[in-house]
Design a protein around this motif. Structure first.
Motif, PDB file in Angstrom:
ATOM      1  N   TYR A 289       0.868  -1.189   0.000  1.00  0.00           N
ATOM      2  CA  TYR A 289       0.000   0.000   0.000  1.00  0.00           C
ATOM      3  C   TYR A 289       0.895   1.226   0.000  1.00  0.00           C
ATOM      4  N   ASP A 290       0.591   2.187  -0.870  1.00  0.00           N
ATOM      5  CA  ASP A 290       1.416   3.388  -1.004  1.00  0.00           C
ATOM      6  C   ASP A 290       0.508   4.552  -1.390  1.00  0.00           C
ATOM      7  N   GLN A 291       0.298   5.469  -0.442  1.00  0.00           N
ATOM      8  CA  GLN A 291      -0.565   6.631  -0.682  1.00  0.00           C
ATOM      9  C   GLN A 291       0.000   7.852   0.030  1.00  0.00           C
ATOM     10  N   SER A 292      -0.472   9.028  -0.353  1.00  0.00           N
ATOM     11  CA  SER A 292      -0.072  10.261   0.339  1.00  0.00           C
ATOM     12  C   SER A 292      -0.518  10.190   1.800  1.00  0.00           C
ATOM     13  N   ASP A 293       0.361  10.648   2.722  1.00  0.00           N
ATOM     14  CA  ASP A 293      -0.016  10.607   4.132  1.00  0.00           C
ATOM     15  C   ASP A 293      -0.675  11.911   4.548  1.00  0.00           C
ATOM     16  N   PHE A 294      -0.903  12.040   5.837  1.00  0.00           N
ATOM     17  CA  PHE A 294      -1.650  13.195   6.337  1.00  0.00           C
ATOM     18  C   PHE A 294      -0.900  14.513   6.137  1.00  0.00           C
ATOM     19  N   THR A 295       0.430  14.475   5.934  1.00  0.00           N
ATOM     20  CA  THR A 295       1.182  15.716   5.742  1.00  0.00           C
ATOM     21  C   THR A 295       1.036  16.252   4.326  1.00  0.00           C
ATOM     22  N   LYS A 296       0.567  15.380   3.404  1.00  0.00           N
ATOM     23  CA  LYS A 296       0.429  15.725   1.986  1.00  0.00           C
ATOM     24  C   LYS A 296       1.772  15.939   1.301  1.00  0.00           C
ATOM     25  N   ARG A 297       2.853  15.814   2.083  1.00  0.00           N
ATOM     26  CA  ARG A 297       4.181  15.951   1.498  1.00  0.00           C
ATOM     27  C   ARG A 297       4.925  14.622   1.493  1.00  0.00           C
ATOM     28  N   GLY A 298       4.549  13.754   2.370  1.00  0.00           N
ATOM     29  CA  GLY A 298       5.202  12.456   2.451  1.00  0.00           C
ATOM     30  C   GLY A 298       4.269  11.346   1.982  1.00  0.00           C
ATOM     31  N   ARG A 299       4.731  10.129   2.133  1.00  0.00           N
ATOM     32  CA  ARG A 299       3.962   8.967   1.715  1.00  0.00           C
ATOM     33  C   ARG A 299       3.777   8.024   2.900  1.00  0.00           C
ATOM     34  N   PHE A 300       2.602   7.437   2.981  1.00  0.00           N
ATOM     35  CA  PHE A 300       2.394   6.340   3.909  1.00  0.00           C
ATOM     36  C   PHE A 300       2.614   5.054   3.115  1.00  0.00           C
ATOM     37  N   ILE A 301       3.679   4.372   3.443  1.00  0.00           N
ATOM     38  CA  ILE A 301       4.066   3.174   2.700  1.00  0.00           C
ATOM     39  C   ILE A 301       3.966   1.961   3.631  1.00  0.00           C
ATOM     40  N   TRP A 302       3.241   0.983   3.205  1.00  0.00           N
ATOM     41  CA  TRP A 302       3.151  -0.287   3.930  1.00  0.00           C
ATOM     42  C   TRP A 302       3.390  -1.395   2.910  1.00  0.00           C
ATOM     43  N   ASP A 303       4.628  -1.824   2.832  1.00  0.00           N
ATOM     44  CA  ASP A 303       5.029  -2.873   1.894  1.00  0.00           C
ATOM     45  C   ASP A 303       5.608  -4.009   2.736  1.00  0.00           C
ATOM     46  N   MET A 304       4.729  -4.847   3.258  1.00  0.00           N
ATOM     47  CA  MET A 304       5.101  -5.768   4.331  1.00  0.00           C
ATOM     48  C   MET A 304       4.723  -7.215   4.031  1.00  0.00           C
ATOM     49  N   GLN A 305       5.540  -8.104   4.565  1.00  0.00           N
ATOM     50  CA  GLN A 305       5.232  -9.529   4.610  1.00  0.00           C
ATOM     51  C   GLN A 305       5.068  -9.953   6.064  1.00  0.00           C
ATOM     52  N   GLN A 306       4.054 -10.752   6.311  1.00  0.00           N
ATOM     53  CA  GLN A 306       3.872 -11.378   7.606  1.00  0.00           C
ATOM     54  C   GLN A 306       3.774 -12.883   7.381  1.00  0.00           C
ATOM     55  N   ARG A 307       4.550 -13.634   8.126  1.00  0.00           N
ATOM     56  CA  ARG A 307       4.558 -15.086   7.958  1.00  0.00           C
ATOM     57  C   ARG A 307       4.915 -15.744   9.278  1.00  0.00           C
ATOM     58  N   GLY A 308       4.338 -16.943   9.493  1.00  0.00           N
ATOM     59  CA  GLY A 308       4.656 -17.653  10.721  1.00  0.00           C
ATOM     60  C   GLY A 308       3.652 -18.744  11.026  1.00  0.00           C
ATOM     61  N   PRO A 309       3.904 -19.511  12.088  1.00  0.00           N
ATOM     62  CA  PRO A 309       3.047 -20.640  12.435  1.00  0.00           C
ATOM     63  C   PRO A 309       1.714 -20.207  13.036  1.00  0.00           C
ATOM     64  N   LEU A 310       0.726 -21.068  12.849  1.00  0.00           N
ATOM     65  CA  LEU A 310      -0.625 -20.882  13.404  1.00  0.00           C
ATOM     66  C   LEU A 310      -0.936 -22.019  14.367  1.00  0.00           C
ATOM     67  N   LEU A 311      -1.594 -21.712  15.470  1.00  0.00           N
ATOM     68  CA  LEU A 311      -2.121 -22.717  16.370  1.00  0.00           C
ATOM     69  C   LEU A 311      -3.525 -22.292  16.790  1.00  0.00           C
ATOM     70  N   GLY A 312      -4.450 -23.228  16.756  1.00  0.00           N
ATOM     71  CA  GLY A 312      -5.811 -22.872  17.126  1.00  0.00           C
ATOM     72  C   GLY A 312      -6.710 -24.077  17.214  1.00  0.00           C
ATOM     73  N   MET A 313      -7.996 -23.807  17.283  1.00  0.00           N
ATOM     74  CA  MET A 313      -8.992 -24.866  17.359  1.00  0.00           C
ATOM     75  C   MET A 313     -10.303 -24.371  16.753  1.00  0.00           C
ATOM     76  N   SER A 314     -11.099 -25.306  16.277  1.00  0.00           N
ATOM     77  CA  SER A 314     -12.410 -24.992  15.722  1.00  0.00           C
ATOM     78  C   SER A 314     -13.453 -25.801  16.474  1.00  0.00           C
ATOM     79  N   VAL A 315     -14.450 -25.114  17.020  1.00  0.00           N
ATOM     80  CA  VAL A 315     -15.525 -25.756  17.774  1.00  0.00           C
ATOM     81  C   VAL A 315     -16.805 -25.662  16.955  1.00  0.00           C
ATOM     82  N   LEU A 316     -17.480 -26.796  16.752  1.00  0.00           N
ATOM     83  CA  LEU A 316     -18.683 -26.842  15.935  1.00  0.00           C
ATOM     84  C   LEU A 316     -19.936 -26.789  16.798  1.00  0.00           C
TER      85      LEU A 316
END
Length: 317
Positions: A289-316
């Motif tokens: 994501y890359d858009q003008s930020d609240f200053t109108k002079r800079g950019r809000f840049i979010w160029d990110m990866q998130q990765r990792g293990p999951l643990l959980g449960m499902s109840v029916l």
């Protein structure tokens, strides 16, 4: 035959003897009476028939166990079962890496999984899913707050990042490949291929503080990405299940691009009498994501990866 002779002996208080198809019963005065019968007409025992436990009376319900199918309860997702609600809390130990830009400052951020618990201030995640026959829908919610110290141009910077996501979609079991046997919950085993589509809302709030300069700046951005992809549910055995989902989104409507992929291995069992699937797996999420930020002079840049293990449960339910 032996049981029949014993029963008659107890009732008549005499010894009853069986020879072939004859019953020999002593009568009064020392006489002996013989009775002919057809052995094939006697009821046969059923060794494979389910027996009641010693502490159960006829008609009394038997306590459920992980391998028992409840009578009168249609398996989840089967025709005629109606709606089934699936509640799935989980924990995602995701590393975070990529570029973050805020108010003219840009930094390559790297938060490895081994340090994630030192920096996570708040984490709440879960999914609610409803399924009826071939149709289903789901809502996946996440709220995470992290804080860490970084260095930008040799200056110490304190970063606080708050992330909220809400993804909702529908799926259709378009192809179902039957497999032999049944699952532990009573449904026929199969491999289900499910096209899915929906929307993913993301809201980011970042605060950067440079203590030596007494400077602090805060920015936020939010966007909605349409996404489309494919889910696969495969019953590996009576108890084991494999779930995968991959989807693409963004397309310039919200972010430039988003990629989501998850794979989880599940084990069917029961917890407190409820049908439950214990899950473990791995998830990958990329957003650009890359858009003008609240200053109108800079950019809000979010160029990110998130990765990792999951643990959980499902109840029916």
């Amino acid at each position: 035959m032996v049981r029949l002779c014993r029963s008659l002996s107890r009732v008549m208080e005499v010894q009853v003897i069986a020879i072939g198809s004859l019953l020999i019963v002593p009568a009064a005065g020392g006489q002996v009476r013989e009775f002919a019968f057809d052995v094939g007409s006697l009821p046969k025992s059923a060794p494979d028939q389910e027996r009641l436990p010693d502490d159960k009376e006829p008609g009394e319900p038997i306590s459920a166990d992980p391998g028992r199918v409840d009578p009168g309860v249609p398996p989840a997702g089967s025709p005629g079962a109606g709606w089934t609600l699936i509640v799935s809390p989980y924990a995602w130990g995701a590393s975070l890496g990529g570029d973050l830009g805020l108010a003219g400052l840009q930094h390559n951020l790297h938060l490895p999984f081994r340090d994630i618990f030192k920096h996570v201030d708040l984490a709440a995640m879960g999914t609610i899913e409803a399924v009826n026959d071939r149709w289903g829908g789901y809502l996946d919610a996440q709220r995470v707050k992290t804080s860490q110290a970084e260095a930008v141009r040799s200056l110490p910077v304190d970063l606080d990042i708050r992330t909220r996501r809400l993804a909702g979609g529908f799926y259709y079991k378009a192809w179902q490949i039957p497999l032999p046997g049944k699952s532990a919950f009573g449904a026929g085993r199969d491999i289900s291929i499910e096209p899915t589509a929906g929307l993913r809302w993301t809201h980011m709030r970042a605060r950067a503080g440079i203590a030596p300069l007494a400077v602090q700046t805060t920015g936020s951005a939010g966007w909605v990405d349409p996404f489309a992809g494919l889910r696969v549910n495969a019953d590996l055995s009576r108890h084991w299940n494999l779930f995968t989902q991959a989807d693409l989104g963004g397309f310039g409507a919200g972010s430039d691009l988003s990629v989501n992929a998850v794979a989880m291995l599940g084990y069917r069992t029961r917890l407190m009498g409820r049908r439950t699937i214990l899950r473990g797996g791995y998830r990958f999420l990329y957003e650009k994501y890359d858009q003008s930020d609240f200053t109108k002079r800079g950019r809000f840049i979010w160029d990110m990866q998130q990765r990792g293990p999951l643990l959980g449960m499902s109840v029916l339910f």
